[in-house]
Write an enzyme that holds these catalytic residues in place. Structure first.
Site, PDB file in Angstrom:
ATOM      1  CG  HIS A 193      36.911 -12.706 -26.505  1.00 20.00           C
ATOM      2  ND1 HIS A 193      37.238 -11.466 -25.996  1.00 20.00           N
ATOM      3  CD2 HIS A 193      37.420 -13.601 -25.628  1.00 20.00           C
ATOM      4  CE1 HIS A 193      37.915 -11.617 -24.878  1.00 20.00           C
ATOM      5  NE2 HIS A 193      38.036 -12.917 -24.615  1.00 20.00           N
ATOM      6  CG  HIS A 233      40.485 -17.243 -23.644  1.00 25.33           C
ATOM      7  ND1 HIS A 233      41.538 -16.403 -23.345  1.00 25.33           N
ATOM      8  CD2 HIS A 233      39.356 -16.500 -23.485  1.00 25.33           C
ATOM      9  CE1 HIS A 233      41.062 -15.201 -23.017  1.00 25.33           C
ATOM     10  NE2 HIS A 233      39.743 -15.233 -23.095  1.00 25.33           N
ATOM     11  CG  LEU A 234      41.629 -21.686 -29.650  1.00 24.19           C
ATOM     12  CD1 LEU A 234      42.196 -21.592 -31.064  1.00 24.19           C
ATOM     13  CD2 LEU A 234      40.612 -22.831 -29.565  1.00 24.19           C
ATOM     14  NE  ARG A 235      42.711 -21.443 -21.138  1.00 27.12           N
ATOM     15  CZ  ARG A 235      42.356 -20.243 -20.732  1.00 27.12           C
ATOM     16  NH1 ARG A 235      42.940 -19.158 -21.220  1.00 27.12           N
ATOM     17  NH2 ARG A 235      41.410 -20.090 -19.841  1.00 27.12           N
ATOM     18  CG  ASN A 254      44.557 -15.065 -21.896  1.00 21.14           C
ATOM     19  OD1 ASN A 254      44.269 -15.674 -22.924  1.00 21.14           O
ATOM     20  ND2 ASN A 254      43.829 -15.135 -20.793  1.00 21.14           N
ATOM     21  CE  LYS A 262      41.185  -8.715 -24.404  1.00 21.07           C
ATOM     22  NZ  LYS A 262      40.837 -10.046 -23.964  1.00 21.07           N
ATOM     23  CG  HIS A 275      39.498  -7.740 -19.591  1.00 17.99           C
ATOM     24  ND1 HIS A 275      39.198  -9.077 -19.527  1.00 17.99           N
ATOM     25  CD2 HIS A 275      39.031  -7.202 -18.433  1.00 17.99           C
ATOM     26  CE1 HIS A 275      38.580  -9.339 -18.376  1.00 17.99           C
ATOM     27  NE2 HIS A 275      38.481  -8.214 -17.698  1.00 17.99           N
ATOM     28  CG  HIS A 328      34.680 -10.090 -22.180  1.00 16.63           C
ATOM     29  ND1 HIS A 328      35.023  -8.956 -21.488  1.00 16.63           N
ATOM     30  CD2 HIS A 328      35.817 -10.820 -22.286  1.00 16.63           C
ATOM     31  CE1 HIS A 328      36.294  -8.999 -21.196  1.00 16.63           C
ATOM     32  NE2 HIS A 328      36.811 -10.122 -21.669  1.00 16.63           N
ATOM     33  CG  LEU A 367      37.128 -12.129 -13.669  1.00 15.71           C
ATOM     34  CD1 LEU A 367      38.591 -12.037 -13.271  1.00 15.71           C
ATOM     35  CD2 LEU A 367      36.279 -11.171 -12.839  1.00 15.71           C
ATOM     36  CG  ASP A 402      35.751 -14.526 -22.388  1.00 18.87           C
ATOM     37  OD1 ASP A 402      36.930 -14.831 -22.672  1.00 18.87           O
ATOM     38  OD2 ASP A 402      35.428 -14.008 -21.314  1.00 18.87           O
ATOM     39  CG  HIS A 420      40.460 -21.986 -16.238  1.00 18.59           C
ATOM     40  ND1 HIS A 420      41.723 -21.464 -16.061  1.00 18.59           N
ATOM     41  CD2 HIS A 420      39.701 -20.971 -16.706  1.00 18.59           C
ATOM     42  CE1 HIS A 420      41.718 -20.183 -16.407  1.00 18.59           C
ATOM     43  NE2 HIS A 420      40.511 -19.854 -16.811  1.00 18.59           N
ATOM     44  CB  ALA A 444      38.032 -15.678 -13.935  1.00 14.61           C
TER      45      ALA A 444
HETATM   46  C1  NCD Z   1      39.724 -15.646 -19.420  1.00 15.45           C
HETATM   47  C2  NCD Z   1      40.738 -16.782 -19.354  1.00 15.45           C
HETATM   48  O1  NCD Z   1      40.557 -17.715 -18.577  1.00 15.45           O
HETATM   49  O2  NCD Z   1      41.708 -16.738 -20.118  1.00 15.45           O
HETATM   50  N1  NCD Z   1      38.841 -15.754 -18.283  1.00 15.45           N
HETATM   51  C3  NCD Z   1      37.596 -15.247 -18.190  1.00 15.45           C
HETATM   52  O3  NCD Z   1      37.001 -15.330 -17.128  1.00 15.45           O
HETATM   53  N2  NCD Z   1      36.993 -14.688 -19.224  1.00 15.45           N
HETATM   54  C4  NCD Z   1      40.415 -14.348 -19.492  1.00 15.45           C
HETATM   55  C5  NCD Z   1      39.502 -13.212 -19.892  1.00 15.45           C
HETATM   56  O4  NCD Z   1      39.038 -13.147 -21.025  1.00 15.45           O
HETATM   57  O5  NCD Z   1      39.203 -12.359 -19.057  1.00 15.45           O
HETATM   58 ZN    ZN Z   2      38.549 -13.622 -22.789  1.00 16.58          ZN
END
Ligand code: NCD
Ligand code: ZN
Length: 366
Positions: A35, A37-39, A63, A121, A158, A196, A241, A269, A273, A285
């Site tokens: 899990h 997030h690579l943006r 996302n 997802k 989620h 998560h 989150l 996760d 940011h 988050a």
């Molecule tokens: C994630 C994100 O920033 O993309 N944020 C987080 O707090 N985990 C989104 C997510 O997985 O809920």
């Molecule tokens: Zn996530």
């Protein structure tokens, strides 16, 4: 294949300047992050090397803004990730599709056929960062979910309800009762990853539920409880989150991974940011942990006296659940303290990592 090399004693020469250096090494099968997030764009280029250095594969979350809702978009995103890899990196992105109210069975058909997409997802609309386009009522997607189970594509959830009147600390438990249990009754063949998990309730649900469900666990939910959010003042860089939970929840997560339950595996996760978006009147988050991900999990297992269980959690159970081969390479960690910097560059801004300016007990062998 775990190999813990005990306390190796190295002696430097000449003997009159003798020093004793003790070092503990741990070699495990190369892990995967289930899990992540690579943006995109500059942000992607900034964070990807951290994951590629540690993990052989990662389940890349969809996302983005706009979200990755089609097979074509997922394939294009995959190519941007591959293009952003450092030279010589050995890393495979596994792609996910972002479900919306209008995801069709035909889209699932395309996703399953393309070979690059490993799951879909479910973001309940409004649950977290970039979830506005998420699903408002999962019951509308029964035909789509049916096609996923026919084609063997797992659903990654989620797991939080979003109703404004539900206490934020109860959202995961309410999701189990109100969404997950009915969903699994309607689609008993659908394989589900409860992403998560943060609570004792979620651990108990997964342990007692009918087969076909597994869960990922982040480093922050194993290391910290909700007190950390307010320690000495408000800590925006510890806000994610689902939000951190109480100590008894953390203990339940620790207990299930250290007993080697194969339904629970690594998913960081890691969610970068910019500092300005975190240190704000309405901070986003997400916790960035990719810079020290496997090192922090090693610390967690070591503190629990269960280091030999790290390898299965990090490198076996996830691959087994997804029906993918376990990795063949290895990764070696050293018991060597280091301190992550106060920030890393992140596009035109900067990013504050988990444990910034504080010690991490394990490091990667150079
Ligand atoms: C994630 C994100 O920033 O993309 N944020 C987080 O707090 N985990 C989104 C997510 O997985 O809920
Ligand atoms: Zn996530």
């Amino acid at each position: 294949m775990i190999r813990i090399i005990g306390w190796r004693v190295k002696t430097s020469r000449p003997p009159r300047r003798q020093t004793l250096v003790t070092m503990q090494e741990l070699t495990i099968r190369r892990p995967d992050d289930w899990h992540l997030h690579l943006r995109d764009g500059d942000g992607l280029r900034a964070v990807l090397p951290f994951s590629a250095r540690r993990f052989a594969r990662a389940m890349v979350m969809p996302n983005l803004n706009p979200p990755v809702t089609t097979t074509a978009a997922a394939i294009a995103y995959r190519q941007r990730i591959v293009d952003a890899l450092p030279a010589g990196a050995d890393f495979t992105p596994l792609m996910t599709l972002y479900l919306t109210d209008s995801t069709t069975p035909e889209e699932i058909e395309r996703a399953a056929a393309c070979g690059a997409i490993a799951g879909c997802k479910l973001y309940p609309a409004g649950a977290t960062t970039h979830s506005d386009a998420g699903v408002t009522d999962i019951r509308r997607l029964d035909a789509t979910l049916e096609r996923m189970s026919e084609r063997g594509l797992p659903l990654q959830v989620h797991g939080e309800v979003t109703a404004a009147d539900v206490d934020i600390f109860e959202r995961e438990a309410r999701f189990i009762d109100e969404v997950l249990i009915p969903l699994r009754r309607r689609s008993p063949q659908l394989r589900v990853v409860f992403e998560h998990v943060t609570t004792r309730a979620a651990v108990e649900y997964v342990c007692d539920a009918p087969a076909g469900i597994a869960a990922t666990i982040t480093p922050q939910h194993l290391l910290l409880n909700r007190n950390a959010l307010f320690q000495g003042g408000l800590r925006p860089h510890l806000f994610c989150l689902p939000v951190l939970k109480r100590e008894s929840d953390r203990q339940a997560l620790l207990a299930v991974i250290t007993r080697g339950d194969r339904r629970f595996f690594l998913g960081t996760d890691s969610a970068p940011h910019p500092r300005t978006a975190k240190e704000s009147a309405c901070g986003c988050a997400g916790i960035f942990s990719a810079h020290a991900a496997i090192e922090l999990y090693a610390e967690i297992f070591e503190q629990a006296g269960m280091l030999p269980r790290l390898e299965d959690f990090a490198a076996s159970f996830g691959a087994d659940f997804y029906g993918l081969p376990r990795n063949r390479g290895t990764l070696t960690l050293e018991r060597r303290e280091w301190v992550p910097p106060p920030s890393y560059p992140f596009g035109s801004g900067e990013l504050v990592p988990l444990r910034a300016g504080e010690r991490v007990a394990w490091g990667l062998r150079a």
